[in-house]
Design a protein around this motif. Sequence first.
Motif, PDB file in Angstrom:
ATOM      1  N   LEU A 101      11.138  -6.000-149.028  1.00  0.00           N
ATOM      2  CA  LEU A 101      11.225  -6.293-149.920  1.00  0.00           C
ATOM      3  C   LEU A 101      12.593  -7.205-150.679  1.00  0.00           C
ATOM      4  CD1 LEU A 101       9.262  -3.662-152.497  1.00  0.00           C
ATOM      5  CD2 LEU A 101       9.020  -6.363-152.193  1.00  0.00           C
ATOM      6  N   SER A 161       7.429 -12.497-157.107  1.00  0.00           N
ATOM      7  CA  SER A 161       8.759 -11.728-157.765  1.00  0.00           C
ATOM      8  C   SER A 161       8.406 -10.576-156.416  1.00  0.00           C
ATOM      9  CB  SER A 161       7.701 -11.729-159.063  1.00  0.00           C
ATOM     10  OG  SER A 161       6.306 -10.763-158.873  1.00  0.00           O
ATOM     11  N   GLN A 162       9.460  -9.186-157.122  1.00  0.00           N
ATOM     12  CA  GLN A 162       9.104  -8.008-155.710  1.00  0.00           C
ATOM     13  C   GLN A 162       7.482  -7.029-156.426  1.00  0.00           C
ATOM     14  OE1 GLN A 162      11.654  -6.530-154.904  1.00  0.00           O
ATOM     15  NE2 GLN A 162      11.979  -8.899-154.759  1.00  0.00           N
ATOM     16  N   GLU A 163       6.856  -7.469-157.682  1.00  0.00           N
ATOM     17  CA  GLU A 163       6.041  -6.717-157.867  1.00  0.00           C
ATOM     18  C   GLU A 163       4.687  -7.512-157.208  1.00  0.00           C
ATOM     19  OE1 GLU A 163       3.037  -7.340-162.368  1.00  0.00           O
ATOM     20  OE2 GLU A 163       5.012  -5.913-162.103  1.00  0.00           O
ATOM     21  N   ALA A 164       4.889  -8.999-157.093  1.00  0.00           N
ATOM     22  CA  ALA A 164       3.745  -9.928-156.509  1.00  0.00           C
ATOM     23  C   ALA A 164       3.250  -9.963-154.159  1.00  0.00           C
ATOM     24  CB  ALA A 164       3.641 -11.582-156.899  1.00  0.00           C
ATOM     25  N   ARG A 199       4.914  -6.950-153.149  1.00  0.00           N
ATOM     26  CA  ARG A 199       4.688  -5.701-153.422  1.00  0.00           C
ATOM     27  C   ARG A 199       2.833  -5.645-153.114  1.00  0.00           C
ATOM     28  NH1 ARG A 199       6.704  -1.117-153.456  1.00  0.00           N
ATOM     29  NH2 ARG A 199       8.372  -0.889-153.595  1.00  0.00           N
ATOM     30  N   ALA A 200       2.327  -6.454-154.001  1.00  0.00           N
ATOM     31  CA  ALA A 200       1.014  -5.746-153.820  1.00  0.00           C
ATOM     32  C   ALA A 200       0.359  -6.722-152.897  1.00  0.00           C
ATOM     33  CB  ALA A 200       0.217  -7.087-154.807  1.00  0.00           C
TER      34      ALA A 200
END
Length: 124
Positions: free
Chosen positions: A70, A90-93, A95-96
Amino acid sequence: MKFTLVEAPTFWWPVTVRVPDPETPGKTISQTLQVQFSPKTRDAELALNEAFARLKTDRERAEAEIENWLDIIKGWDGVVDGNGNPVAFSQEALRAALQWQWFRSGLAKAFSDSAFGLEAERGN
């Protein structure tokens, strides 16, 4: 070309992710994307390795690995969802995506190749 010394280098690099082929058992298919990397300094890598060595559980080590990715990855291009729609970085995408071994393996190979001056694979 002269060597350019910059404080925080960033660069785009092609990444090939080999995923299991849903149609053919035992086969993989290659999927590609572009990733923007921002590598760490040697001192930062050493500090990270020392902190990693102090971790006690597999879960802590896995989370540290994800946190490192990340921090290193600043963007991507060429990522789509199951319907073919673009997935914004995005950080969320990220991470997934990092939950999947084949994605982490593709990143690791691409990042290693870039660090050792190996040219990107043809077709990327």
